[in-house]
Motif scaffolding. Structure first.
Motif, PDB file in Angstrom:
ATOM      1  N   LYS A   1       9.003   9.805  32.716  1.00  0.00           N
ATOM      2  CA  LYS A   1       7.545   9.094  32.490  1.00  0.00           C
ATOM      3  C   LYS A   1       6.692   9.292  33.817  1.00  0.00           C
ATOM      4  O   LYS A   1       5.566   9.340  33.880  1.00  0.00           O
ATOM      5  CB  LYS A   1       7.728   7.771  31.858  1.00  0.00           C
ATOM      6  N   ILE A   2       7.448   8.483  34.813  1.00  0.00           N
ATOM      7  CA  ILE A   2       6.622   8.142  36.164  1.00  0.00           C
ATOM      8  C   ILE A   2       6.639   9.492  37.313  1.00  0.00           C
ATOM      9  O   ILE A   2       5.759   9.316  37.799  1.00  0.00           O
ATOM     10  CB  ILE A   2       7.417   7.000  36.878  1.00  0.00           C
ATOM     11  N   GLU A   3       7.073  10.613  37.063  1.00  0.00           N
ATOM     12  CA  GLU A   3       7.236  11.434  37.714  1.00  0.00           C
ATOM     13  C   GLU A   3       6.327  12.822  37.344  1.00  0.00           C
ATOM     14  O   GLU A   3       6.614  13.567  36.416  1.00  0.00           O
ATOM     15  CB  GLU A   3       8.556  12.221  38.023  1.00  0.00           C
ATOM     16  N   PRO A   4       5.262  12.839  37.714  1.00  0.00           N
ATOM     17  CA  PRO A   4       4.404  14.018  37.270  1.00  0.00           C
ATOM     18  C   PRO A   4       4.788  15.396  37.190  1.00  0.00           C
ATOM     19  O   PRO A   4       4.541  16.263  36.194  1.00  0.00           O
ATOM     20  CB  PRO A   4       2.955  13.839  38.104  1.00  0.00           C
ATOM     21  N   SER A   5       5.538  15.714  38.182  1.00  0.00           N
ATOM     22  CA  SER A   5       6.300  17.071  38.231  1.00  0.00           C
ATOM     23  C   SER A   5       7.249  17.307  37.061  1.00  0.00           C
ATOM     24  O   SER A   5       7.597  18.622  36.898  1.00  0.00           O
ATOM     25  CB  SER A   5       6.711  17.268  39.793  1.00  0.00           C
ATOM     26  N   LEU A   6       7.653  16.376  36.651  1.00  0.00           N
ATOM     27  CA  LEU A   6       8.609  16.493  35.436  1.00  0.00           C
ATOM     28  C   LEU A   6       7.921  16.449  33.861  1.00  0.00           C
ATOM     29  O   LEU A   6       8.675  16.500  32.936  1.00  0.00           O
ATOM     30  CB  LEU A   6       9.502  15.532  35.283  1.00  0.00           C
ATOM     31  N   HIS A   7       6.379  16.533  34.028  1.00  0.00           N
ATOM     32  CA  HIS A   7       6.041  16.643  32.658  1.00  0.00           C
ATOM     33  C   HIS A   7       5.736  18.031  32.411  1.00  0.00           C
ATOM     34  O   HIS A   7       4.645  18.720  32.283  1.00  0.00           O
ATOM     35  CB  HIS A   7       4.521  15.804  32.851  1.00  0.00           C
ATOM     36  N   GLN A   8       6.898  18.511  31.841  1.00  0.00           N
ATOM     37  CA  GLN A   8       6.972  19.778  31.478  1.00  0.00           C
ATOM     38  C   GLN A   8       7.989  19.912  30.171  1.00  0.00           C
ATOM     39  O   GLN A   8       8.498  18.842  29.964  1.00  0.00           O
ATOM     40  CB  GLN A   8       7.708  20.868  32.692  1.00  0.00           C
ATOM     41  N   PRO A   9       7.623  21.234  29.574  1.00  0.00           N
ATOM     42  CA  PRO A   9       8.297  21.100  27.997  1.00  0.00           C
ATOM     43  C   PRO A   9       9.865  20.811  28.201  1.00  0.00           C
ATOM     44  O   PRO A   9      10.199  20.226  27.265  1.00  0.00           O
ATOM     45  CB  PRO A   9       8.123  22.663  27.533  1.00  0.00           C
ATOM     46  N   MET A  10      10.670  21.265  29.058  1.00  0.00           N
ATOM     47  CA  MET A  10      12.051  21.160  29.237  1.00  0.00           C
ATOM     48  C   MET A  10      11.946  19.733  29.498  1.00  0.00           C
ATOM     49  O   MET A  10      13.098  19.025  28.821  1.00  0.00           O
ATOM     50  CB  MET A  10      12.496  21.983  30.482  1.00  0.00           C
ATOM     51  N   TYR A  11      11.429  18.789  30.294  1.00  0.00           N
ATOM     52  CA  TYR A  11      11.851  17.672  30.404  1.00  0.00           C
ATOM     53  C   TYR A  11      11.404  16.617  29.185  1.00  0.00           C
ATOM     54  O   TYR A  11      11.901  15.711  28.915  1.00  0.00           O
ATOM     55  CB  TYR A  11      11.340  17.176  31.512  1.00  0.00           C
ATOM     56  N   PHE A  12      10.245  17.210  28.420  1.00  0.00           N
ATOM     57  CA  PHE A  12       9.660  16.363  27.439  1.00  0.00           C
ATOM     58  C   PHE A  12      10.863  16.687  26.271  1.00  0.00           C
ATOM     59  O   PHE A  12      11.157  15.539  25.586  1.00  0.00           O
ATOM     60  CB  PHE A  12       8.527  17.083  26.877  1.00  0.00           C
ATOM     61  N   PHE A  13      11.421  17.797  26.013  1.00  0.00           N
ATOM     62  CA  PHE A  13      12.647  17.768  25.099  1.00  0.00           C
ATOM     63  C   PHE A  13      13.859  16.962  25.470  1.00  0.00           C
ATOM     64  O   PHE A  13      14.582  16.236  24.694  1.00  0.00           O
ATOM     65  CB  PHE A  13      13.058  19.439  24.944  1.00  0.00           C
ATOM     66  N   LEU A  14      14.112  16.770  26.977  1.00  0.00           N
ATOM     67  CA  LEU A  14      15.135  16.107  27.529  1.00  0.00           C
ATOM     68  C   LEU A  14      14.820  14.554  27.183  1.00  0.00           C
ATOM     69  O   LEU A  14      15.649  13.867  26.812  1.00  0.00           O
ATOM     70  CB  LEU A  14      15.255  16.241  28.757  1.00  0.00           C
ATOM     71  N   CYS A  15      13.728  14.131  27.203  1.00  0.00           N
ATOM     72  CA  CYS A  15      13.131  13.001  26.929  1.00  0.00           C
ATOM     73  C   CYS A  15      13.337  12.615  25.421  1.00  0.00           C
ATOM     74  O   CYS A  15      13.828  11.368  25.019  1.00  0.00           O
ATOM     75  CB  CYS A  15      11.704  12.644  27.315  1.00  0.00           C
ATOM     76  N   MET A  16      13.335  13.489  24.619  1.00  0.00           N
ATOM     77  CA  MET A  16      13.341  13.333  23.147  1.00  0.00           C
ATOM     78  C   MET A  16      14.960  13.197  22.851  1.00  0.00           C
ATOM     79  O   MET A  16      15.511  12.255  22.152  1.00  0.00           O
ATOM     80  CB  MET A  16      12.950  14.492  22.442  1.00  0.00           C
TER      81      MET A  16
END
Length: 317
Positions: free
Chosen positions: A51-66
């Motif tokens: 959430k707090i790291e803009p460089s991780l706002h990618q599809p791979m990490y969105f799926f990881l967040c889910m």
């Protein structure tokens, strides 16, 4: 045969815990509590980091967040009742509450499987057609894929408690399990349960065959693309991006397959071993997944290190 009218319906079940190991319940509760605490902590860190790291706002990490949110929900639907059994002797479980727990556990398990398929597809697009990655896996598409997984699980599992509600339960109320598992509850019914058994097996097989088939196809295509690369360094880098996901697949599906097979054909497997594996299937993946991604994914590893060790210089290796 006595008339069913002479019997009264049971209002609650008695969860044994782990048959044969009741004397060790207080000790078994310690690793269960530890796994539960680590699952909540680890997945919370993953969600906060993304959430707090803009460089991780990618599809791979969105799926990881889910996946992290689902893992927390899965562990929370199981561990508290287990701890109640192991530490407080709270074996009694209301009929409706038991069905609710059963529904949520199986729903979260199927959502987890769908998310693993989505993450395999993400790796396929990233490695096999990288130039179209940003146009295919847009934020709306990622959201739709996540919702599709939730909707599929919701409607696939919904008939299970509804079919159980129509069954009569008169005398058998002891569940030899640590939580309300579908087949364990169905077996106690005082009627023919062919429809329930057939539907439960069809759901389990369809999810495993479809999802594992899609994952296998994705990785077959990935391996084909990787071995066509001329550079050894490029091949290693491409495979390295899949390492965390492969570890998650092994952790998630191995105990699940063991539990499924022993419940249907493993008659000689001691009940205690089966129930321990069935419990590990629900508690270990939510605990291990954030550790795997934290160690294998450099962006997450560096960001977490920066959160907890802000004065330490992060290595670029």
């Amino acid at each position: 045969m006595a008339d069913n009218a002479t019997h009264s319906y049971i209002s609650s079940f008695f969860l044994v815990g782990i048959p044969g190991l009741q004397a060790f319940h207080c000790w078994i509760g310690i690793p269960v509590c530890l796994l539960f605490a680590l699952a909540l902590l680890g997945n919370s860190v993953i969600i906060m980091t993304i959430k707090i790291e803009p460089s991780l706002h990618q599809p791979m990490y969105f799926f990881l967040c889910m996946l992290a949110v689902n893992d927390m929900a899965l562990a929370s639907s199981t561990a508290p009742k287990m701890l109640g059994i192991f530490w407080l002797d709270a074996h009694k479980f209301d009929f409706s509450t038991c069905l609710a727990q059963m529904y949520f556990i199986h729903t979260f398990c199927i959502i987890e499987s769908a998310l693993l398929v989505a993450m395999a597809f993400d790796r396929y697009v990233a490695i096999c057609i990288p130039l179209r990655y940003t146009t295919i896996l847009t934020t709306p598409m990622v959201t739709k894929m996540g919702l599709a997984g939730v909707i599929r699980a919701t409607f696939m599992v919904l008939p299970c408690p509804l079919l159980i509600k129509r069954l009569p339960y008169y005398t058998k109320y002891v569940i030899n399990h640590a939580y309300c598992e579908h087949m364990a509850v169905v077996k106690l019914a005082s009627a023919n349960t062919l429809i329930n058994r057939a539907y439960g097996i069809s759901v389990a097989l369809s999810v495993m065959v479809l999802d594992l088939g899609l994952i296998a196809t994705s990785y077959f295509k990935i391996l084909q693309a990787v071995f066509r690369l001329s550079s050894q360094n490029a091949r290693s880098k491409a495979l390295g991006t899949c390492a965390a996901h492969v570890c998650t697949l092994l952790v998630s599906y191995t105990p699940a397959l063991f539990s499924f097979l022993t419940h249907r054909i493993g008659k000689k497997v001691p009940p205690s071993i089966h129930i321990i594996f069935a419990s590990l299937y629900l508690l270990v993946p939510p605990t291990v997944n954030p550790l795997v991604y934290g160690v294998k994914t450099k962006q997450i590893r560096d960001r977490v290190a920066g959160l907890f060790l802000p004065n330490k210089k992060i290595s670029g290796n």
